[in-house]
Write a protein that holds these residues in place. Structure first.
Motif, mmCIF file in Angstrom:
data_model
loop_
_atom_site.group_PDB
_atom_site.id
_atom_site.type_symbol
_atom_site.label_atom_id
_atom_site.label_comp_id
_atom_site.label_asym_id
_atom_site.label_seq_id
_atom_site.Cartn_x
_atom_site.Cartn_y
_atom_site.Cartn_z
ATOM 1 N N TYR A 258 0.785 -1.230 0.000
ATOM 2 C CA TYR A 258 0.000 0.000 0.000
ATOM 3 C C TYR A 258 0.822 1.287 0.000
ATOM 4 O O TYR A 258 0.311 2.337 -0.383
ATOM 5 C CB TYR A 258 -0.956 0.018 1.196
ATOM 6 N N LEU A 259 2.050 1.243 0.438
ATOM 7 C CA LEU A 259 2.873 2.451 0.441
ATOM 8 C C LEU A 259 3.769 2.432 -0.793
ATOM 9 O O LEU A 259 4.983 2.286 -0.713
ATOM 10 C CB LEU A 259 3.691 2.519 1.742
ATOM 11 N N PHE B 248 2.042 7.317 -3.319
ATOM 12 C CA PHE B 248 2.787 8.406 -2.692
ATOM 13 C C PHE B 248 3.798 9.085 -3.606
ATOM 14 O O PHE B 248 4.546 9.953 -3.159
ATOM 15 C CB PHE B 248 3.518 7.885 -1.444
ATOM 16 N N GLY B 249 3.852 8.680 -4.850
ATOM 17 C CA GLY B 249 4.784 9.306 -5.780
ATOM 18 C C GLY B 249 6.231 9.005 -5.433
ATOM 19 O O GLY B 249 6.561 7.922 -4.949
ATOM 20 N N LYS B 250 7.090 9.996 -5.657
ATOM 21 C CA LYS B 250 8.529 9.807 -5.451
ATOM 22 C C LYS B 250 8.897 9.614 -3.981
ATOM 23 O O LYS B 250 9.959 9.093 -3.674
ATOM 24 C CB LYS B 250 9.299 10.993 -6.022
ATOM 25 N N SER B 251 8.032 10.030 -3.078
ATOM 26 C CA SER B 251 8.349 9.915 -1.645
ATOM 27 C C SER B 251 7.927 8.569 -1.053
ATOM 28 O O SER B 251 8.038 8.370 0.156
ATOM 29 C CB SER B 251 7.688 11.055 -0.869
ATOM 30 N N ALA B 252 7.471 7.644 -1.887
ATOM 31 C CA ALA B 252 6.973 6.354 -1.393
ATOM 32 C C ALA B 252 8.035 5.585 -0.616
ATOM 33 O O ALA B 252 7.746 5.011 0.438
ATOM 34 C CB ALA B 252 6.453 5.507 -2.544
ATOM 35 N N THR B 253 9.265 5.577 -1.096
ATOM 36 C CA THR B 253 10.326 4.841 -0.404
ATOM 37 C C THR B 253 10.595 5.444 0.967
ATOM 38 O O THR B 253 10.751 4.720 1.955
ATOM 39 C CB THR B 253 11.617 4.835 -1.244
ATOM 40 N N THR B 254 10.594 6.757 1.063
ATOM 41 C CA THR B 254 10.801 7.426 2.347
ATOM 42 C C THR B 254 9.650 7.139 3.301
ATOM 43 O O THR B 254 9.873 6.824 4.475
ATOM 44 C CB THR B 254 10.949 8.947 2.139
#
Length: 122
Positions: free
Chosen positions: A83-84, A89-95
């Protein structure tokens, strides 16, 4: 596809097995506790203290704590990677995913240490 190195074993089969084995351990623990409560109606502090004073019960409870941590970690990792995602969440998904996993990991560690302190009376 989301890749992540924070799963338990880097293998879906081993994570699946860890979650199933931990579920069996947790089921056995809670079935035992429910059976103990049913067999001892009106249980008081003295009986609980006597039960948990036994080393076998402390070890069983410690095993249940470890199983709970493993079960929760695999479940949390699955939720995070499902889900994340960059789609959500776009480019910030990994963070976002890393922060979610870090907070969950710290909470699980704190609960485990707290449980050990309670069980062994540190």
């Amino acid at each position: 596809m989301v890749t992540n190195v924070t799963n338990l074993s880097r293998s879906g089969l081993y994570d699946w097995m860890a979650q199933r084995v931990s579920a069996v351990v947790l089921a056995a623990y809670f079935i035992f506790l429910i059976g103990y409560v049913v067999a001892n109606p009106g249980i008081g502090y003295a009986q609980w203290h006597e039960l948990f004073a036994n080393n076998w019960m402390r070890i069983f409870s410690l095993l249940a704590l470890v199983a709970l941590g493993a079960h929760a970690w695999v479940g949390m990792w699955t939720i995070a990677t499902d889900y994340l995602t960059p789609m959500a969440f776009g480019k910030s998904a990994t963070t976002v995913r890393f922060l979610f996993q870090a907070v969950c990991g710290v909470a699980m560690f704190a609960y485990f240490v707290w449980g050990v302190q309670i069980l062994w009376g540190i």
